[in-house]
Design a protein around this motif. Structure first.
Motif, PDB file in Angstrom:
ATOM      1  N   ALA A  37      -6.196  15.894   2.289  1.00 59.90           N
ATOM      2  CA  ALA A  37      -5.737  14.738   3.061  1.00 59.90           C
ATOM      3  C   ALA A  37      -6.856  13.698   3.182  1.00 59.90           C
ATOM      4  O   ALA A  37      -6.611  12.498   3.050  1.00 59.90           O
ATOM      5  CB  ALA A  37      -5.269  15.170   4.449  1.00 59.90           C
ATOM      6  N   SER A  38      -8.074  14.156   3.401  1.00 55.78           N
ATOM      7  CA  SER A  38      -9.212  13.231   3.499  1.00 55.78           C
ATOM      8  C   SER A  38      -9.442  12.511   2.179  1.00 55.78           C
ATOM      9  O   SER A  38      -9.726  11.315   2.145  1.00 55.78           O
ATOM     10  CB  SER A  38     -10.479  13.985   3.890  1.00 55.78           C
ATOM     11  OG  SER A  38     -10.332  14.593   5.151  1.00 55.78           O
ATOM     12  N   SER A  39      -9.281  13.243   1.093  1.00 55.66           N
ATOM     13  CA  SER A  39      -9.451  12.646  -0.231  1.00 55.66           C
ATOM     14  C   SER A  39      -8.398  11.574  -0.494  1.00 55.66           C
ATOM     15  O   SER A  39      -8.705  10.503  -1.042  1.00 55.66           O
ATOM     16  CB  SER A  39      -9.364  13.740  -1.287  1.00 55.66           C
ATOM     17  OG  SER A  39      -9.475  13.214  -2.576  1.00 55.66           O
ATOM     18  N   VAL A  40      -7.155  11.839  -0.088  1.00 56.43           N
ATOM     19  CA  VAL A  40      -6.079  10.865  -0.271  1.00 56.43           C
ATOM     20  C   VAL A  40      -6.329   9.624   0.580  1.00 56.43           C
ATOM     21  O   VAL A  40      -6.130   8.493   0.132  1.00 56.43           O
ATOM     22  CB  VAL A  40      -4.707  11.497   0.054  1.00 56.43           C
ATOM     23  CG1 VAL A  40      -3.616  10.457   0.128  1.00 56.43           C
ATOM     24  CG2 VAL A  40      -4.358  12.564  -0.980  1.00 56.43           C
ATOM     25  N   ILE A  41      -6.785   9.827   1.814  1.00 55.98           N
ATOM     26  CA  ILE A  41      -7.073   8.694   2.697  1.00 55.98           C
ATOM     27  C   ILE A  41      -8.187   7.826   2.123  1.00 55.98           C
ATOM     28  O   ILE A  41      -8.064   6.598   2.057  1.00 55.98           O
ATOM     29  CB  ILE A  41      -7.424   9.194   4.114  1.00 55.98           C
ATOM     30  CG1 ILE A  41      -6.190   9.774   4.785  1.00 55.98           C
ATOM     31  CG2 ILE A  41      -8.016   8.070   4.961  1.00 55.98           C
ATOM     32  CD1 ILE A  41      -6.471  10.513   6.078  1.00 55.98           C
ATOM     33  N   VAL A  42      -9.276   8.444   1.684  1.00 52.39           N
ATOM     34  CA  VAL A  42     -10.392   7.688   1.113  1.00 52.39           C
ATOM     35  C   VAL A  42      -9.947   6.956  -0.150  1.00 52.39           C
ATOM     36  O   VAL A  42     -10.276   5.782  -0.357  1.00 52.39           O
ATOM     37  CB  VAL A  42     -11.593   8.620   0.823  1.00 52.39           C
ATOM     38  CG1 VAL A  42     -12.642   7.918  -0.008  1.00 52.39           C
ATOM     39  CG2 VAL A  42     -12.195   9.119   2.117  1.00 52.39           C
ATOM     40  N   SER A  44      -6.930   5.944  -0.921  1.00 48.82           N
ATOM     41  CA  SER A  44      -6.029   4.854  -0.540  1.00 48.82           C
ATOM     42  C   SER A  44      -6.789   3.656   0.004  1.00 48.82           C
ATOM     43  O   SER A  44      -6.485   2.502  -0.340  1.00 48.82           O
ATOM     44  CB  SER A  44      -5.027   5.341   0.506  1.00 48.82           C
ATOM     45  OG  SER A  44      -4.239   6.372  -0.008  1.00 48.82           O
ATOM     46  N   ILE A  45      -7.771   3.926   0.839  1.00 50.34           N
ATOM     47  CA  ILE A  45      -8.584   2.838   1.393  1.00 50.34           C
ATOM     48  C   ILE A  45      -9.337   2.115   0.280  1.00 50.34           C
ATOM     49  O   ILE A  45      -9.362   0.884   0.230  1.00 50.34           O
ATOM     50  CB  ILE A  45      -9.547   3.369   2.472  1.00 50.34           C
ATOM     51  CG1 ILE A  45      -8.755   3.800   3.707  1.00 50.34           C
ATOM     52  CG2 ILE A  45     -10.585   2.326   2.839  1.00 50.34           C
ATOM     53  CD1 ILE A  45      -9.578   4.534   4.744  1.00 50.34           C
ATOM     54  N   CYS A  46      -9.921   2.872  -0.631  1.00 52.48           N
ATOM     55  CA  CYS A  46     -10.667   2.259  -1.738  1.00 52.48           C
ATOM     56  C   CYS A  46      -9.749   1.429  -2.635  1.00 52.48           C
ATOM     57  O   CYS A  46     -10.110   0.328  -3.047  1.00 52.48           O
ATOM     58  CB  CYS A  46     -11.381   3.328  -2.551  1.00 52.48           C
ATOM     59  SG  CYS A  46     -12.738   4.111  -1.674  1.00 52.48           S
TER      60      CYS A  46
END
Length: 84
Positions: A37-42, A44-46
């Motif tokens: 989930a953290s990887s997906v959030i990062v 998406s933000i990038c």
């Protein structure tokens, strides 16, 4: 002209992908675990910031001379180098 822009966008995406791959290898080599989930959030933000920067560049391009563009890029990279 349109094909030239596409090549620039593809080159930028490729360079960012290679950078992310190198960072992932470094984290994996250091045994750092990142949750999915953290990887997906990062990611998406990038991706959102990349899209916003491309849009902003398209908007301000008519107002900035090419000589000023080089100077602005130099100053930004200089500041990043000093801060890091």
């Amino acid at each position: 002209m349109r094909g030239e822009k596409l090549i620039h966008y593809v080159a930028l995406a490729f360079a960012l992908s290679i950078d992310a791959l190198a960072a992932a290898f470094a984290y994996g080599n250091s045994k750092v675990r990142i949750k999915w989930a953290s990887s997906v959030i990062v990611g998406s933000i990038c991706s959102g910031l990349l899209g916003a920067s491309l849009l902003l560049g398209k908007i301000v391009k008519p107002y900035i001379r090419p000589e000023m563009n080089k100077m602005i890029c130099f100053i930004i990279l200089l500041i990043l180098g000093i801060v890091k």
